[in-house]
Design an enzyme around this catalytic site. Sequence first.
Site, PDB file in Angstrom:
ATOM      1  NE  ARG A 272      -4.133  -1.991   1.516  1.00 31.17           N
ATOM      2  CZ  ARG A 272      -4.065  -3.189   2.091  1.00 31.17           C
ATOM      3  NH1 ARG A 272      -3.139  -3.427   3.014  1.00 31.17           N
ATOM      4  NH2 ARG A 272      -4.900  -4.125   1.743  1.00 31.17           N
TER       5      ARG A 272
ATOM      6  NE  ARG B 260       1.110  16.780 -14.104  1.00 36.90           N
ATOM      7  CZ  ARG B 260       1.652  16.001 -13.184  1.00 36.90           C
ATOM      8  NH1 ARG B 260       1.284  16.095 -11.921  1.00 36.90           N
ATOM      9  NH2 ARG B 260       2.554  15.103 -13.503  1.00 36.90           N
TER      10      ARG B 260
ATOM     11  CG  ASN C  35      -1.217  16.611 -23.055  1.00 41.79           C
ATOM     12  OD1 ASN C  35      -0.311  15.861 -22.724  1.00 41.79           O
ATOM     13  ND2 ASN C  35      -2.387  16.178 -23.482  1.00 41.79           N
TER      14      ASN C  35
HETATM   15  N1  LIG Z   1       5.279  10.206 -15.483  1.00 42.58           N
HETATM   16  C1  LIG Z   1       5.233  11.223 -16.319  1.00 42.58           C
HETATM   17  O1  LIG Z   1       4.798  12.332 -15.956  1.00 42.58           O
HETATM   18  C2  LIG Z   1       5.762  11.032 -17.699  1.00 42.58           C
HETATM   19  C3  LIG Z   1       5.953  12.153 -18.525  1.00 42.58           C
HETATM   20  C4  LIG Z   1       6.504  11.941 -19.791  1.00 42.58           C
HETATM   21  C5  LIG Z   1       6.835  10.676 -20.200  1.00 42.58           C
HETATM   22  N2  LIG Z   1       6.630   9.612 -19.385  1.00 42.58           N
HETATM   23  C6  LIG Z   1       6.988   8.252 -19.798  1.00 42.58           C
HETATM   24  O2  LIG Z   1       8.414   8.202 -19.946  1.00 42.58           O
HETATM   25  C7  LIG Z   1       8.740   7.158 -20.861  1.00 42.58           C
HETATM   26  C8  LIG Z   1       9.811   7.637 -21.797  1.00 42.58           C
HETATM   27  O3  LIG Z   1      10.947   8.011 -21.056  1.00 42.58           O
HETATM   28  P1  LIG Z   1      12.405   8.015 -21.720  1.00 42.58           P
HETATM   29  O4  LIG Z   1      12.377   8.804 -22.977  1.00 42.58           O
HETATM   30  O5  LIG Z   1      13.352   8.401 -20.656  1.00 42.58           O
HETATM   31  O6  LIG Z   1      12.561   6.504 -22.202  1.00 42.58           O
HETATM   32  P2  LIG Z   1      13.359   5.250 -21.606  1.00 42.58           P
HETATM   33  O7  LIG Z   1      13.258   5.172 -20.157  1.00 42.58           O
HETATM   34  O8  LIG Z   1      12.916   4.087 -22.402  1.00 42.58           O
HETATM   35  O9  LIG Z   1      14.855   5.607 -22.010  1.00 42.58           O
HETATM   36  C9  LIG Z   1      15.192   5.725 -23.392  1.00 42.58           C
HETATM   37  C10 LIG Z   1      16.381   4.833 -23.751  1.00 42.58           C
HETATM   38  O10 LIG Z   1      17.564   5.357 -23.198  1.00 42.58           O
HETATM   39  C11 LIG Z   1      18.275   4.371 -22.443  1.00 42.58           C
HETATM   40  N3  LIG Z   1      18.964   5.118 -21.401  1.00 42.58           N
HETATM   41  C12 LIG Z   1      18.425   5.682 -20.294  1.00 42.58           C
HETATM   42  N4  LIG Z   1      19.345   6.415 -19.652  1.00 42.58           N
HETATM   43  C13 LIG Z   1      20.486   6.315 -20.361  1.00 42.58           C
HETATM   44  C14 LIG Z   1      21.786   6.863 -20.212  1.00 42.58           C
HETATM   45  N5  LIG Z   1      22.082   7.722 -19.229  1.00 42.58           N
HETATM   46  N6  LIG Z   1      22.739   6.519 -21.122  1.00 42.58           N
HETATM   47  C15 LIG Z   1      22.431   5.708 -22.164  1.00 42.58           C
HETATM   48  N7  LIG Z   1      21.230   5.181 -22.368  1.00 42.58           N
HETATM   49  C16 LIG Z   1      20.257   5.481 -21.467  1.00 42.58           C
HETATM   50  C17 LIG Z   1      17.231   3.394 -22.030  1.00 42.58           C
HETATM   51  O11 LIG Z   1      17.775   2.135 -21.836  1.00 42.58           O
HETATM   52  C18 LIG Z   1      16.277   3.407 -23.219  1.00 42.58           C
HETATM   53  O12 LIG Z   1      16.719   2.534 -24.198  1.00 42.58           O
HETATM   54  C19 LIG Z   1       7.450   6.759 -21.532  1.00 42.58           C
HETATM   55  O13 LIG Z   1       7.033   5.519 -21.047  1.00 42.58           O
HETATM   56  C20 LIG Z   1       6.472   7.846 -21.138  1.00 42.58           C
HETATM   57  O14 LIG Z   1       5.139   7.379 -21.049  1.00 42.58           O
HETATM   58  C21 LIG Z   1       6.098   9.774 -18.148  1.00 42.58           C
END
Ligand SMILES: NC(=O)c1ccc[n+]([C@@H]2O[C@H](COP(=O)([O-])OP(=O)(O)OC[C@H]3O[C@@H](n4cnc5c(N)ncnc54)[C@H](O)[C@@H]3O)[C@@H](O)[C@H]2O)c1
Length: 360
Positions: free
Chosen positions: A115, A235, A239
């Site tokens: 939880r 917020r 978008n």
């Molecule tokens: N919670 C929120 O408010 C919110 C907002 C925007 C996006 N998101 C989510 O975030 C996700 C996308 O995040 P992302 O773009 O970070 O993708 P990700 O976490 O998949 O990372 C992108 C790629 O980079 C690699 N990587 C990460 N850090 C690295 C580093 N320092 N050096 C080399 N490689 C590295 C990862 O292995 C992956 O292949 C989506 O699932 C999206 O829905 C969430």
Amino acid sequence: MKRLRVKSSTGEYDVMVGRGAWRTLRRLEGYTSIFVLTEPGLWECWGSKLARDAGWRLVRPLLVPAGEGSKSLAMAGRVASELSERGADRRSLLVAFGGGVVGDLGGFVASTYMRGIDYVQVPTTVLAQVDSAIGGKTAVNVRAMKNLVGTFYPPSRVVSEPAVLASLSARALQSGLYEVVKHAILSGPAFFQYLGTELAALRPSQTGRLEAIVTRAAQVKVDVVSRDEHESGLRRVLNLGHTYGHALEEVTGYRRFLHGEAVGWGMLLVTRLAELVGLLDPAEGERIAGLVWQAGPLPPIHNLSAEKVLGLLPRDKKAVGGMIHWVLPERIGKVRVTPDVPDTAVAAAFSDVQRGAWHE
Ligand SMILES: NC(=O)c1ccc[n+]([C@@H]2O[C@H](COP(=O)([O-])OP(=O)(O)OC[C@H]3O[C@@H](n4cnc5c(N)ncnc54)[C@H](O)[C@@H]3O)[C@@H](O)[C@H]2O)c1
Ligand SMILES: [Zn+2]
């Protein structure tokens, strides 16, 4: 290093951004145990530095495969059962060390394990440092439905070290920079102009330049979510570019564009849309388009079916009662959220940008 404060329903928390930020993890006290959730490649590259900076000995991380596929209920279950096998209790801490995927999954597990246990975000991508790690939105995907199941659950803190960005590919860096551009459009002329001078030829190894950019962009997100944690209104501005962007990702089966790249196109498209409905002066539109293009090249959209892309728009999950809440730039530093946009303008904006008939 900078300390930003986020206000949330359960109190305030710190976002530490800058060189040396991981060392602030030494100050975590009062936990029975600390668990790190991460990906194998990331741990191999950065695990020893993280453990050294944080003062942790003998860390055996919980590993999930890299990629969006790990944001699943099945994976959340696997992580929870591994936590339980390893003796995690209500006073354990989970550290989500990775990009948005690990952050969203880790936050979701932390919010539901027994939880709810405390967790810390240690973001490693530009997108995660300026956006996903801040604000307490957690989620997993269910089949093709992105972020269908999730929670609002603020982290105990966010710790962003710019040095970790050095191992990103050039393309992954650029993808994050489109989100930074989004924050600059929301923020106003000062950040917008500064970014214009900084974006050109920016490389992952330039962590000093990145530190300054990421800090300012993170501040924008902090300001927005501090005023509207649960997306009741303000917020929604975050978008910007995401309505068309999500449709582009979906129509290409999430294969052609990195998320930020789709948002890059999405920002060009809503900028054109804002011009077409008379909300935005074309000279200002040109400045916005110019900054988007400065972040880097975008994969093509000329060979996509306009009909299919437009057909996917109403399914945006931000649509309430079948409407789309368009986030349209009015000028740099001001956007308007409105459902009141004629379909013909939505289609015309897509056509203009797709044909390259505008500000290129
Ligand atoms: N919670 C929120 O408010 C919110 C907002 C925007 C996006 N998101 C989510 O975030 C996700 C996308 O995040 P992302 O773009 O970070 O993708 P990700 O976490 O998949 O990372 C992108 C790629 O980079 C690699 N990587 C990460 N850090 C690295 C580093 N320092 N050096 C080399 N490689 C590295 C990862 O292995 C992956 O292949 C989506 O699932 C999206 O829905 C969430
Ligand atoms: Zn985004």
